[in-house]
Design a protein around this motif. Sequence first.
Motif, PDB file in Angstrom:
ATOM      1  N   CYS A  20       0.832  -1.213   0.000  1.00  0.00           N
ATOM      2  CA  CYS A  20       0.000   0.000   0.000  1.00  0.00           C
ATOM      3  C   CYS A  20       0.861   1.256   0.000  1.00  0.00           C
ATOM      4  O   CYS A  20       0.548   2.235  -0.686  1.00  0.00           O
ATOM      5  CB  CYS A  20      -0.924   0.004   1.209  1.00  0.00           C
ATOM      6  N   LEU A  26      -1.378   7.346   0.800  1.00  0.00           N
ATOM      7  CA  LEU A  26      -2.528   8.093   1.296  1.00  0.00           C
ATOM      8  C   LEU A  26      -2.612   9.480   0.666  1.00  0.00           C
ATOM      9  O   LEU A  26      -3.701   9.979   0.388  1.00  0.00           O
ATOM     10  CB  LEU A  26      -2.436   8.196   2.821  1.00  0.00           C
ATOM     11  N   ALA A  29      -4.877   9.793  -2.321  1.00  0.00           N
ATOM     12  CA  ALA A  29      -6.202   9.185  -2.173  1.00  0.00           C
ATOM     13  C   ALA A  29      -7.268   9.885  -2.995  1.00  0.00           C
ATOM     14  O   ALA A  29      -8.247   9.274  -3.413  1.00  0.00           O
ATOM     15  CB  ALA A  29      -6.611   9.178  -0.701  1.00  0.00           C
ATOM     16  N   ARG A  32      -6.956   8.345  -7.436  1.00  0.00           N
ATOM     17  CA  ARG A  32      -6.399   7.002  -7.599  1.00  0.00           C
ATOM     18  C   ARG A  32      -6.214   6.674  -9.080  1.00  0.00           C
ATOM     19  O   ARG A  32      -7.007   7.114  -9.928  1.00  0.00           O
ATOM     20  CB  ARG A  32      -7.341   5.966  -6.990  1.00  0.00           C
ATOM     21  N   LEU A  71      -6.536   4.457   3.177  1.00  0.00           N
ATOM     22  CA  LEU A  71      -7.821   4.851   2.595  1.00  0.00           C
ATOM     23  C   LEU A  71      -8.106   4.067   1.319  1.00  0.00           C
ATOM     24  O   LEU A  71      -8.420   4.634   0.264  1.00  0.00           O
ATOM     25  CB  LEU A  71      -7.857   6.362   2.326  1.00  0.00           C
ATOM     26  N   SER A 139     -11.798  10.095  -1.757  1.00  0.00           N
ATOM     27  CA  SER A 139     -11.198   8.849  -2.225  1.00  0.00           C
ATOM     28  C   SER A 139     -12.233   7.890  -2.804  1.00  0.00           C
ATOM     29  O   SER A 139     -11.878   6.792  -3.226  1.00  0.00           O
ATOM     30  CB  SER A 139     -10.449   8.162  -1.071  1.00  0.00           C
ATOM     31  N   CYS A 174      -7.843   4.116   9.692  1.00  0.00           N
ATOM     32  CA  CYS A 174      -7.990   5.565   9.502  1.00  0.00           C
ATOM     33  C   CYS A 174      -7.476   6.323  10.724  1.00  0.00           C
ATOM     34  O   CYS A 174      -6.804   7.357  10.592  1.00  0.00           O
ATOM     35  CB  CYS A 174      -9.456   5.882   9.229  1.00  0.00           C
ATOM     36  N   SER A 270      -3.172  16.996   3.388  1.00  0.00           N
ATOM     37  CA  SER A 270      -3.835  15.688   3.456  1.00  0.00           C
ATOM     38  C   SER A 270      -4.694  15.418   4.686  1.00  0.00           C
ATOM     39  O   SER A 270      -5.485  14.482   4.668  1.00  0.00           O
ATOM     40  CB  SER A 270      -2.775  14.573   3.355  1.00  0.00           C
ATOM     41  N   ARG A 277     -12.994  10.504   5.431  1.00  0.00           N
ATOM     42  CA  ARG A 277     -13.188   9.053   5.385  1.00  0.00           C
ATOM     43  C   ARG A 277     -13.820   8.572   6.693  1.00  0.00           C
ATOM     44  O   ARG A 277     -14.692   7.705   6.698  1.00  0.00           O
ATOM     45  CB  ARG A 277     -11.857   8.356   5.134  1.00  0.00           C
TER      46      ARG A 277
END
Length: 297
Positions: A20, A26, A29, A32, A71, A139, A174, A270, A277
């Motif tokens: 990931c 992240l 996000a 994508r 995420l 996201s 998260c 960010s 989320r």
Amino acid sequence: MDLTPDEDQMALQTATNDWCRAHMPLAEARSRPEGLWQQLEMMGWVGMTAPAMDLDHPTEALVFAELGRFLAPVALLSSAVAARWTKFDGKVALALAGTDNIRLFDSHNATHALGLFDANIGSVNIDADCETRPSLDLSTSIAHLQSNPPVETINDPRAALHLQLLVAAFSVGCADAARDMAADYATLRQQFDRPIGWFQSLKHICSDMAVRAAVARSQLYYAACALQAGESDAAFHVTAAKRLADQAALDNGRANIQVHGGIGMTDEASPHLCLKRAHLLQLLAPAESRILLAVSP
């Protein structure tokens, strides 16, 4: 009941985190890459919960907490439940039933959606012309089914608990993401020739974030083991895990923005991604107070 992850579980958790971090950071996000879902399928996360894989709930919780830390697409939640409890494979959108319509998340290229309908897991068909648009959670995308399509219900209560457990794992991830983001920034940003993390007020905020995340993760592990063992109070522990994870994700998301100060309020930074989320996740398979307050026989 042993809550300590074994070597195989730790290896899978580490491998998930490494992948990931390299392919689904992240910070990206909100945009994508087009082929991300195909990559997730190739890595095996879309169908990892299928009965043939013989993966237990504690291992699922570990992996989905790592996916949630970055995420990952929320359709992974519905696809994982569908892989175990329905005949569907591949991408299955996540459904959220409202009073007059059904909201679909991550429905692009999905033909079915799965979610909670009157406390039971159910699935619906998705119209080919269903229009998707950006949602509050940058996201993921959102679409609406204005009609009331027939719902194919799964009456086994374990299916609903499975979804709630995986959503709780996403929330734990998260909360972890917000904690780590705040701690990293507190060591990087300087004020009065010192990192802002040196100041006691910031130390307390970051410490509270760490405690919230740790408590939520501990309850998640216990709930996963209880569900796997078929304990009579598994529903209570899964619901408690969801409540703690949701609260940790929301509170850590807010605290993360506070630690970032002025830049934390901006769109190009960010921190808001975690908070948005967290708000979405608390709406999915929500923790019911009646279960938490029920009197044990």
